[in-house]
Design a protein around this motif. Sequence first.
Motif, mmCIF file in Angstrom:
data_model
loop_
_atom_site.group_PDB
_atom_site.id
_atom_site.type_symbol
_atom_site.label_atom_id
_atom_site.label_comp_id
_atom_site.label_asym_id
_atom_site.label_seq_id
_atom_site.Cartn_x
_atom_site.Cartn_y
_atom_site.Cartn_z
ATOM 1 N N PHE A 146 41.596 36.454 95.350
ATOM 2 C CA PHE A 146 40.386 37.171 94.944
ATOM 3 C C PHE A 146 40.530 37.798 93.558
ATOM 4 O O PHE A 146 39.543 37.966 92.848
ATOM 5 N N THR A 147 41.755 38.141 93.178
ATOM 6 C CA THR A 147 41.947 38.901 91.941
ATOM 7 C C THR A 147 42.200 38.029 90.719
ATOM 8 O O THR A 147 41.829 38.398 89.610
ATOM 9 N N THR A 148 42.843 36.880 90.902
ATOM 10 C CA THR A 148 43.272 36.079 89.752
ATOM 11 C C THR A 148 42.128 35.655 88.830
ATOM 12 O O THR A 148 42.267 35.739 87.605
ATOM 13 N N PRO A 149 40.975 35.203 89.356
ATOM 14 C CA PRO A 149 39.894 34.820 88.435
ATOM 15 C C PRO A 149 39.430 35.962 87.529
ATOM 16 O O PRO A 149 38.966 35.731 86.411
ATOM 17 N N ILE A 150 39.558 37.206 88.009
ATOM 18 C CA ILE A 150 39.186 38.366 87.193
ATOM 19 C C ILE A 150 40.339 38.770 86.289
ATOM 20 O O ILE A 150 40.155 39.064 85.102
ATOM 21 N N LEU A 151 41.543 38.764 86.846
ATOM 22 C CA LEU A 151 42.697 39.321 86.146
ATOM 23 C C LEU A 151 43.220 38.428 85.031
ATOM 24 O O LEU A 151 43.612 38.925 83.963
ATOM 25 N N ALA A 152 43.259 37.120 85.254
ATOM 26 C CA ALA A 152 43.922 36.216 84.308
ATOM 27 C C ALA A 152 43.376 36.317 82.883
ATOM 28 O O ALA A 152 44.157 36.490 81.937
ATOM 29 N N PRO A 153 42.056 36.229 82.647
ATOM 30 C CA PRO A 153 41.583 36.352 81.260
ATOM 31 C C PRO A 153 41.798 37.742 80.679
ATOM 32 O O PRO A 153 42.090 37.881 79.488
ATOM 33 N N GLY A 154 41.678 38.794 81.516
ATOM 34 C CA GLY A 154 41.946 40.154 81.040
ATOM 35 C C GLY A 154 43.395 40.344 80.641
ATOM 36 O O GLY A 154 43.702 40.981 79.623
ATOM 37 N N GLU A 155 44.313 39.777 81.424
ATOM 38 C CA GLU A 155 45.732 39.852 81.101
ATOM 39 C C GLU A 155 46.041 39.078 79.820
ATOM 40 O O GLU A 155 46.865 39.503 79.006
ATOM 41 N N ARG A 156 45.380 37.962 79.650
ATOM 42 C CA ARG A 156 45.563 37.143 78.441
ATOM 43 C C ARG A 156 45.203 37.952 77.188
ATOM 44 O O ARG A 156 45.971 38.032 76.239
ATOM 45 N N VAL A 157 44.050 38.578 77.210
ATOM 46 C CA VAL A 157 43.592 39.382 76.076
ATOM 47 C C VAL A 157 44.481 40.597 75.876
ATOM 48 O O VAL A 157 44.881 40.927 74.755
ATOM 49 N N LYS A 158 44.836 41.282 76.971
ATOM 50 C CA LYS A 158 45.664 42.487 76.891
ATOM 51 C C LYS A 158 47.019 42.205 76.267
ATOM 52 O O LYS A 158 47.482 42.937 75.386
ATOM 53 N N CYS A 159 47.659 41.134 76.711
ATOM 54 C CA CYS A 159 48.994 40.806 76.194
ATOM 55 C C CYS A 159 48.949 40.499 74.696
ATOM 56 O O CYS A 159 49.833 40.917 73.941
ATOM 57 N N VAL A 160 47.926 39.760 74.264
ATOM 58 C CA VAL A 160 47.793 39.440 72.844
ATOM 59 C C VAL A 160 47.635 40.713 72.023
ATOM 60 O O VAL A 160 48.270 40.895 70.972
ATOM 61 N N LEU A 161 46.805 41.646 72.481
ATOM 62 C CA LEU A 161 46.587 42.896 71.754
ATOM 63 C C LEU A 161 47.839 43.778 71.748
ATOM 64 O O LEU A 161 48.142 44.445 70.758
ATOM 65 N N GLN A 162 48.587 43.766 72.855
ATOM 66 C CA GLN A 162 49.750 44.644 72.965
ATOM 67 C C GLN A 162 50.895 44.237 72.044
ATOM 68 O O GLN A 162 51.710 45.080 71.678
#
Length: 316
Positions: A146-162
């Motif tokens: 249930f969480t991966t479709p929401i989390l994966a793109p957010g994690e992608r963007v977050k990691c790049v910014l961090q």
Amino acid sequence: YQRRVHGRTEAHPSCPFCQLAMSGESGPPAPAPAPAQASLLKTLIAGGTGGSCLVIVGQPFDTIKVRMQVGGYGANAMECLTRLVKNEGFFALYKGMSAPLVGVTAMYAMCFYGYGVGKKIFCDADAFEKMKLFQIGCAGATSALFTTPILAPGERVKCVLQVQGANAQYKGPMDVFRYLYAKGGVRLVFRGMGITCARDATASMFYFSSYEYLKRAFTPAGQQGPGVEGTLMAGGMAGIFNWLACLPLDTIKTRLQTDMEGRVGVWKILQKLLREEGVRALWRGFVPTMVRAFPANAACFAGYEGSLKLLTWAGL
């Protein structure tokens, strides 16, 4: 033991002997019944509140973890923190927070919702009474779907910014999203979805099973649940077990998602990591992750349990 109430003699409700007399039983009073499982709607709302609490408390630690996993920002957590604050300022610790604050709030709502669905699929009626941890763990692992479709793109963007330095190439989450979408479409935005799902299924299996076990352990005799301190302790320790189980997968995920071009897969990243940096590199960021895990997840479960009580009080 009796008391006088408005001129009448009544049994004292907290006296065990009076309880026995009123019940007509000859044995000890029955233990408090197990608390009823929350509805999926309440679980959804309370999970979102818990997710917001987790992000706000845990973001600085997460930024340090990501910087260490990528490498080049210091030999240890303290050096990484010092260099980061000195070169980029205190608020660099909160870089990329807007994406997970929106995403993780929704994600934790779906996480606890998915856990509720998993309980209906995997858990026997007495699973929580008898602490059938494997069944509870499987219910927790279900939440990853249930969480991966929401989390994966957010994690992608977050990691790049961090991992951006002082001379930031991207101004914010939408800037990163636009670049990724223009470069490779939806595929590049959702890069790392498979490894994210594997990480979260593993983590959630330990997360929820350990929380339910510790929640029971910290519940005083005769009570239906722990107090605030017990909830904080159970939630914090569950967070630690969560990350102990999944940190190597998280390191690979971070390397995969900070590759902007998306040319290298999971297996090649793992081979390169082991060949050039050794097995210990899989555990890079261990200290800030563990330091973050306790307060962030204590806040998460406190927010979750508090919201459930508030929703129950409101009649939902």
